[in-house]
Design a protein around this motif. Structure first.
Motif, PDB file in Angstrom:
ATOM      1  N   LYS B  39     -34.580 -41.038 -21.219  1.00  0.00           N
ATOM      2  CA  LYS B  39     -34.029 -41.606 -19.982  1.00  0.00           C
ATOM      3  C   LYS B  39     -33.608 -40.544 -18.979  1.00  0.00           C
ATOM      4  N   ASP B  90     -51.718 -42.097 -44.057  1.00  0.00           N
ATOM      5  CA  ASP B  90     -50.856 -41.158 -43.321  1.00  0.00           C
ATOM      6  C   ASP B  90     -51.333 -41.005 -41.878  1.00  0.00           C
ATOM      7  N   GLY B  93     -50.144 -43.721 -39.873  1.00  0.00           N
ATOM      8  CA  GLY B  93     -48.721 -43.525 -39.615  1.00  0.00           C
ATOM      9  C   GLY B  93     -48.495 -42.500 -38.509  1.00  0.00           C
ATOM     10  N   HIS B  94     -49.252 -41.399 -38.552  1.00  0.00           N
ATOM     11  CA  HIS B  94     -49.102 -40.359 -37.530  1.00  0.00           C
ATOM     12  C   HIS B  94     -49.429 -40.921 -36.148  1.00  0.00           C
ATOM     13  N   LEU B  96     -49.036 -43.956 -35.238  1.00  0.00           N
ATOM     14  CA  LEU B  96     -47.940 -44.845 -34.831  1.00  0.00           C
ATOM     15  C   LEU B  96     -46.718 -44.065 -34.352  1.00  0.00           C
ATOM     16  N   TYR B  97     -46.367 -42.962 -35.060  1.00  0.00           N
ATOM     17  CA  TYR B  97     -45.221 -42.152 -34.588  1.00  0.00           C
ATOM     18  C   TYR B  97     -45.485 -41.696 -33.153  1.00  0.00           C
ATOM     19  N   CYS B 100     -45.389 -44.369 -30.385  1.00  0.00           N
ATOM     20  CA  CYS B 100     -43.985 -44.667 -30.053  1.00  0.00           C
ATOM     21  C   CYS B 100     -43.394 -43.596 -29.154  1.00  0.00           C
ATOM     22  N   GLU B 103     -44.643 -44.138 -25.727  1.00  0.00           N
ATOM     23  CA  GLU B 103     -44.060 -45.330 -25.091  1.00  0.00           C
ATOM     24  C   GLU B 103     -42.707 -45.041 -24.450  1.00  0.00           C
ATOM     25  N   SER B 108     -47.277 -48.577 -22.022  1.00  0.00           N
ATOM     26  CA  SER B 108     -47.183 -49.545 -23.120  1.00  0.00           C
ATOM     27  C   SER B 108     -48.284 -49.292 -24.148  1.00  0.00           C
ATOM     28  N   ARG B 109     -48.051 -49.828 -25.346  1.00  0.00           N
ATOM     29  CA  ARG B 109     -49.039 -49.679 -26.420  1.00  0.00           C
ATOM     30  C   ARG B 109     -50.380 -50.285 -25.995  1.00  0.00           C
ATOM     31  N   ASP B 110     -50.317 -51.474 -25.380  1.00  0.00           N
ATOM     32  CA  ASP B 110     -51.555 -52.139 -24.969  1.00  0.00           C
ATOM     33  C   ASP B 110     -52.314 -51.322 -23.928  1.00  0.00           C
ATOM     34  N   GLN B 111     -51.561 -50.690 -23.015  1.00  0.00           N
ATOM     35  CA  GLN B 111     -52.234 -49.845 -22.010  1.00  0.00           C
ATOM     36  C   GLN B 111     -52.966 -48.694 -22.682  1.00  0.00           C
ATOM     37  N   ARG B 169     -42.040 -34.886 -38.529  1.00  0.00           N
ATOM     38  CA  ARG B 169     -42.471 -35.815 -39.585  1.00  0.00           C
ATOM     39  C   ARG B 169     -43.926 -35.556 -39.969  1.00  0.00           C
ATOM     40  N   TRP B 305     -60.182 -53.601 -34.013  1.00  0.00           N
ATOM     41  CA  TRP B 305     -59.166 -54.235 -33.161  1.00  0.00           C
ATOM     42  C   TRP B 305     -59.506 -55.711 -32.937  1.00  0.00           C
ATOM     43  N   ARG B 312     -53.323 -60.901 -36.048  1.00  0.00           N
ATOM     44  CA  ARG B 312     -52.172 -60.632 -35.169  1.00  0.00           C
ATOM     45  C   ARG B 312     -51.679 -61.939 -34.545  1.00  0.00           C
TER      46      ARG B 312
END
Lengths: 94, 334
Positions: B39, B90, B93-94, B96-97, B100, B103, B108-111, B169, B305, B312
Motif C-alpha cells: 500500500k 511444487d 505452488g510457486h 501461486l505464491y 499472489c 496481485e 487481478s488473477r484473471d487479468q 519460500r 484451464w 470451478r
C-alpha cells in the motif's frame, strides 16, 4: 469466464506451540475450499498443525501514512524497556 | 532466469537530484535496503516493472509444469514418479505464491491468466523445448532448476516485500528440485552405455537453452540499470551466467559427461571458465513464439484451464448454495 473467487489470507500455526502466522494468500470459492487449498499450497512439508483463513476483504489495515501518528509516540518512552533502569550489581539478578 | 528481458519504461536512470521529494524519499528507502510494501507509495514504473517481472515469473512456473508432466505417467519407478509428482506440484505452488505477490500490485488473477492465454504475456524461453527422454527430466532438474536458483537466490533480497518473501519460500523448495534431477542422472550414468548416451544427449540439447535462460548480455541495457537501481534485480545477466557455468562444469565432469561447447576452458587468470556464445537468434525466435513447443505449451495450458471450468463452476455453485442455506437457517432461528 466465471467470476473470480475471493482472496483469502492464510495463517499457519507451526509445530511448536507458536502463534498462527501469516504465510500468504490464495483464491477459493468458500472457507472450506480455502482451507483445503491452503493445505496444498502452504503446508506441503509439514509446516503446520493448524490453519486459519480469513477473507482479505474482512481485514482492516492501518494506512502507511498513519505510521507516524501511530508509532512515533512510543519512541520517546524508553522507560518502558527494563534496560532503562540501572540496578547495582550488588542487588543480584533482577 | 524465469523472467527474461523485463522492460522498465525508463529512458535512463535518473539521479536523486532529478527526482521530486516523494520519489527521492522512495529511492532513499530502497538504497537503504528497506522493503517496499503493497500500500506504500511507489513510482508507476516500479509497479509496472514488478507486475511484468512477477507475472512472467509466475507464468514460467505454471508452464514449467508441462514439459515435466509429460513424464509423470512414464517415470521408470514408482519412487521416481512420486518424486516427480511432488516436484511438479511444487511448481504449481510457486506459481501461486507469485501470482499472489503480483496481485498486491493491483492486477487481478484473471487479468494475468488472460495475458498468458492470449499470448500477450511471456514466460521463460526454456519451457518451449521438448522433453524427449527420461534423461531430459533429470537434466531439467539439474540445469534448468539450477539456473533458476542462481537467479532466485539474489531475488530474496528484492526491494519489494511480497516478491522477496515469495522467493524465500521458493528457494527453500528449489534445492530439492535440482538434487532430484542430478540424482536421477547419477543413477543413469552408472547404467548401460545406452542410458549414459541418453544423459549425454540430454545435456547436449539442454546446455545452450539453459545458458539462454539468463537472457542476452544486459550490461548496456537501461532497463537492467533501472531494475538494479530499484533493487528488483541484483546481478547482471552475464554475472549470473558465469556463476552458473562455473558451478555446473565440475558437476558435468563428475557425471562423466562432455559439455557441448568447444570454446569451454578454465581461465586461471579470471578464476572462471571461458565459454562460447549461445545462439541468440534462436533465443529471440523462441521468445517471439517460434520455438519447438510454444504452440503446444499454450494449447495445453488453455485446454487445462477450459477443461477445469465445469469444476470451478461447481465449486462456486456449492459455495453459493451453502451460503444461502446458512442465511436461511439464521433467519429461521431468529
Amino acid at each position: 469466464m466465471s467470476s473470480e473467487w475471493p482472496l483469502w489470507e492464510v495463517f499457519i500455526r507451526g509445530q511448536h506451540g507458536l502463534n498462527h502466522r501469516h504465510v500468504g494468500s490464495l483464491h477459493a470459492p468458500d472457507a472450506e475450499m480455502a482451507i483445503n487449498n491452503a493445505r496444498d499450497v502452504y503446508t506441503r512439508r509439514n509446516e503446520g498443525v493448524s490453519i486459519w483463513v480469513v477473507r482479505s476483504s474482512e481485514i482492516t489495515a492501518s494506512a502507511p501514512s498513519e505510521k507516524g501518528p501511530l508509532f512515533d509516540p512510543s519512541n520517546s518512552k524508553v522507560y518502558r524497556h527494563p534496560t532503562f533502569f540501572d540496578i547495582p550489581d550488588e542487588v543480584g539478578h533482577m | 532466469m524465469y523472467a527474461q528481458m523485463v522492460k522498465t519504461d525508463a529512458a535512463r536512470v535518473r539521479s536523486l537530484d532529478e527526482m521530486d521529494p516523494v520519489e527521492r524519499a522512495f529511492q532513499e528507502r530502497v538504497d537503504a535496503g528497506q522493503k517496499i510494501e503493497p500500500k506504500e507509495w511507489m513510482p508507476e514504473g516500479y509497479r509496472k516493472t514488478l507486475v511484468r517481472q512477477i507475472s512472467q515469473h509466475a507464468h514460467s512456473e505454471i508452464v514449467g509444469q508441462l514439459p515435466e508432466g509429460n513424464w509423470i505417467s512414464r517415470a521408470p519407478t514408482l519412487e521416481r514418479k512420486a518424486i516427480l509428482l511432488a516436484k511438479v506440484q511444487d511448481e504449481a505452488g510457486h506459481g501461486l505464491y507469485l501470482y499472489c505477490a503480483a496481485e498486491t500490485l493491483g492486477i487481478s488473477r484473471d487479468q494475468m491468466y488472460e495475458q498468458l492465454h492470449s499470448g500477450k504475456a511471456k514466460y521463460s524461453s526454456i519451457f518451449n523445448y521438448p522433453t524427449l527422454t527420461w534423461a531430459d527430466i533429470g537434466a531439467i532438474g539439474w540445469l534448468v532448476d539450477g539456473a533458476a536458483i542462481m537467479n532466485q537466490v539474489p531475488l530474496q533480497r528484492c526491494s519489494y516485500g511480497p516478491y522477496a518473501r515469495a522467493m524465500v519460500r521458493i528457494c527453500k523448495e528449489e534445492s530439492f528440485h535440482q538434487r532430484q534431477g542430478y540424482d536421477a542422472l547419477m543413477r543413469m550414468v552408472k547404467g548401460t552405455p545406452a542410458q549414459k548416451a541418453m544423459v549425454q544427449d540430454a545435456l547436449n540439447r539442454w546446455w545452450w537453452p539453459s545458458l539462454m535462460m539468463f537472457g542476452p548480455s544486459d550490461d548496456a541495457s537501461v532497463h537492467s540499470a533501472q531494475s538494479m537501481a530499484w533493487k528488483i534485480k541484483q546481478n547482471s545477466n552475464d554475472e549470473l551466467r558465469q556463476k552458473f557455468v562455473d558451478q555446473t562444469v565440475p558437476q558435468a565432469k563428475y557425471l562423466g559427461l562432455t559439455v557441448p561447447d568447444p570454446d569451454l576452458k578454465w581461465n586461471e587468470e579470471k578464476g572462471g571458465h571461458d565459454f562460447g556464445e549461445p545462439d541468440w537468434e534462436e533465443f529471440f525466435n523462441v521468445i517471439a513464439g517460434n520455438g519447438p513447443c510454444n504452440a503446444e505449451r499454450l494449447d495445453a495450458r488453455k485446454k487445462a484451464w477450459n477443461d477445469g471450468a465445469w469444476f470451478r463452476d461447481g465449486l462456486t455453485a456449492h459455495a453459493e448454495k451453502a451460503a444461502d442455506r446458512r442465511a436461511a437457517a439464521k433467519i429461521a432461528a431468529e
